[in-house]
Design a protein around this motif. Structure first.
Motif, mmCIF file in Angstrom:
data_model
loop_
_atom_site.group_PDB
_atom_site.id
_atom_site.type_symbol
_atom_site.label_atom_id
_atom_site.label_comp_id
_atom_site.label_asym_id
_atom_site.label_seq_id
_atom_site.Cartn_x
_atom_site.Cartn_y
_atom_site.Cartn_z
ATOM 1 N N ASP A 160 -12.924 111.215 63.641
ATOM 2 C CA ASP A 160 -12.815 111.885 64.943
ATOM 3 C C ASP A 160 -14.157 111.840 65.677
ATOM 4 O OD1 ASP A 160 -10.083 112.920 64.566
ATOM 5 O OD2 ASP A 160 -11.014 114.126 62.994
ATOM 6 N N VAL A 161 -15.239 111.923 64.910
ATOM 7 C CA VAL A 161 -16.585 111.970 65.484
ATOM 8 C C VAL A 161 -17.512 111.069 64.687
ATOM 9 C CG1 VAL A 161 -18.578 113.443 65.996
ATOM 10 C CG2 VAL A 161 -16.273 114.340 66.307
ATOM 11 N N VAL A 162 -18.376 110.345 65.406
ATOM 12 C CA VAL A 162 -19.467 109.605 64.768
ATOM 13 C C VAL A 162 -20.779 110.235 65.211
ATOM 14 C CG1 VAL A 162 -20.623 107.387 64.479
ATOM 15 C CG2 VAL A 162 -18.129 107.463 64.761
ATOM 16 N N VAL A 163 -21.573 110.697 64.260
ATOM 17 C CA VAL A 163 -22.931 111.176 64.542
ATOM 18 C C VAL A 163 -23.837 109.956 64.411
ATOM 19 C CG1 VAL A 163 -24.791 112.717 63.845
ATOM 20 C CG2 VAL A 163 -22.419 113.495 63.707
ATOM 21 N N LEU A 164 -24.400 109.508 65.523
ATOM 22 C CA LEU A 164 -25.057 108.197 65.591
ATOM 23 C C LEU A 164 -26.545 108.325 65.901
ATOM 24 C CD1 LEU A 164 -24.521 105.068 65.695
ATOM 25 C CD2 LEU A 164 -24.243 105.349 68.174
ATOM 26 N N ASP A 165 -27.372 107.754 65.025
ATOM 27 C CA ASP A 165 -28.807 107.685 65.281
ATOM 28 C C ASP A 165 -29.078 106.560 66.281
ATOM 29 O OD1 ASP A 165 -31.555 108.106 65.032
ATOM 30 O OD2 ASP A 165 -31.730 106.713 63.351
ATOM 31 N N VAL A 166 -30.121 106.722 67.090
ATOM 32 C CA VAL A 166 -30.441 105.717 68.109
ATOM 33 C C VAL A 166 -31.155 104.514 67.523
ATOM 34 C CG1 VAL A 166 -31.907 105.283 70.113
ATOM 35 C CG2 VAL A 166 -30.439 107.292 70.070
ATOM 36 N N GLU A 167 -32.123 104.748 66.649
ATOM 37 C CA GLU A 167 -32.944 103.657 66.129
ATOM 38 C C GLU A 167 -32.578 103.362 64.682
ATOM 39 O OE1 GLU A 167 -37.118 104.286 66.675
ATOM 40 O OE2 GLU A 167 -37.047 103.545 68.735
ATOM 41 N N MET A 168 -31.821 102.268 64.483
ATOM 42 C CA MET A 168 -31.472 101.800 63.151
ATOM 43 C C MET A 168 -31.667 100.295 63.109
ATOM 44 S SD MET A 168 -28.097 104.013 62.060
ATOM 45 C CE MET A 168 -27.102 103.558 63.497
ATOM 46 N N PRO A 169 -31.791 99.728 61.911
ATOM 47 C CA PRO A 169 -31.939 98.271 61.805
ATOM 48 C C PRO A 169 -30.718 97.553 62.377
ATOM 49 C CG PRO A 169 -32.467 99.354 59.728
ATOM 50 C CD PRO A 169 -31.859 100.397 60.609
#
Length: 226
Positions: free
Chosen positions: A59-68
């Motif tokens: 339902d939700v993705v908690v997404l970091d901005v800076e990833m490889p």
């Protein structure tokens, strides 16, 4: 990582994407302890997030901005295409209103700096799932950043965006605006997200006030919906 049963009625399924193992597992523990949330997967980069979103349908993705790997400007739209109906809460170290505008315009439902409280994170997750609309987008950045952007001239709105915002100012709902302009309600929501991004606004009323102050639309005849 603590895991809870998935698929229970009324529970929110969450995928966490962050390249730091300790951080993503810490967020997973916070969400699991809160109750009502099921952490269904962890991803370590943008590609992994898109793949697992398509597979797990959170339902939700908690997404970091800076990833490889692929950047957030590519991974965010891909993620939303691979998992139609899911919502994205951006969680980042970047206290940057300009970046927040851009990611909200790309479809993120909330933008939180990592200095936010656990309650703000939980509120963001429940808020985007409740689909409270663009007027309830949660934006967490510093007052310094808000002041800085407030001193910059607002980006110009397109003719269609001005139409949508003018009708919003007249207290029409998204559905009423869609009927008036003969467009889909989802298109109205997308226009509002773009408007919010361009104006640095966090609510319908805030967008209307800023647009009126910048002479982008006429003053409303009635109070816009919150």
């Amino acid at each position: 990582m603590p895991r809870t049963p998935t698929g229970a009625p009324g529970r929110v399924r969450v995928l966490i994407a962050d390249d730091h193992t300790l951080f993503r597992e810490g967020v997973a523990e916070i969400l699991t302890a809160a109750g009502g949330l099921d952490v269904v997967g962890l991803a370590h980069d943008g590609e992994d997030a898109c793949r697992k979103a398509a597979e797990l349908s959170p339902d939700v993705v908690v997404l970091d901005v800076e990833m490889p790997g692929i950047g957030v400007r590519d991974s965010l739209p891909r993620l939303l295409r691979s998992c139609p109906g899911c919502h994205v809460v951006v969680l980042t170290m970047h206290d940057d209103v300009v970046l927040a505008r851009e990611l909200l315009a790309l479809g993120a439902g909330a933008y939180l700096v990592k200095g936010s409280t656990r309650q703000e994170l939980l509120s963001a997750i429940h808020g985007v799932v409740a689909d409270r609309g663009p007027g309830h987008v949660l934006l967490s950045v510093s007052q310094r950043e808000l002041d800085r952007v407030g001193r910059e001239p607002a980006d110009r709105l397109s003719a269609r965006e001005r139409e949508v915002l003018s009708l919003t100012a007249d207290a029409l709902s998204n559905a009423q605006i869609a009927r008036r302009l003969s467009i889909a309600e989802s298109t109205v929501k997308r226009h509002l997200r773009n408007i919010y991004g361009k104006l640095g606004a966090v609510s319908r009323l805030d967008a209307v006030n800023k647009a009126v102050a910048a002479s982008l639309i006429p003053a409303p005849r009635s109070q816009p919906r919150a």
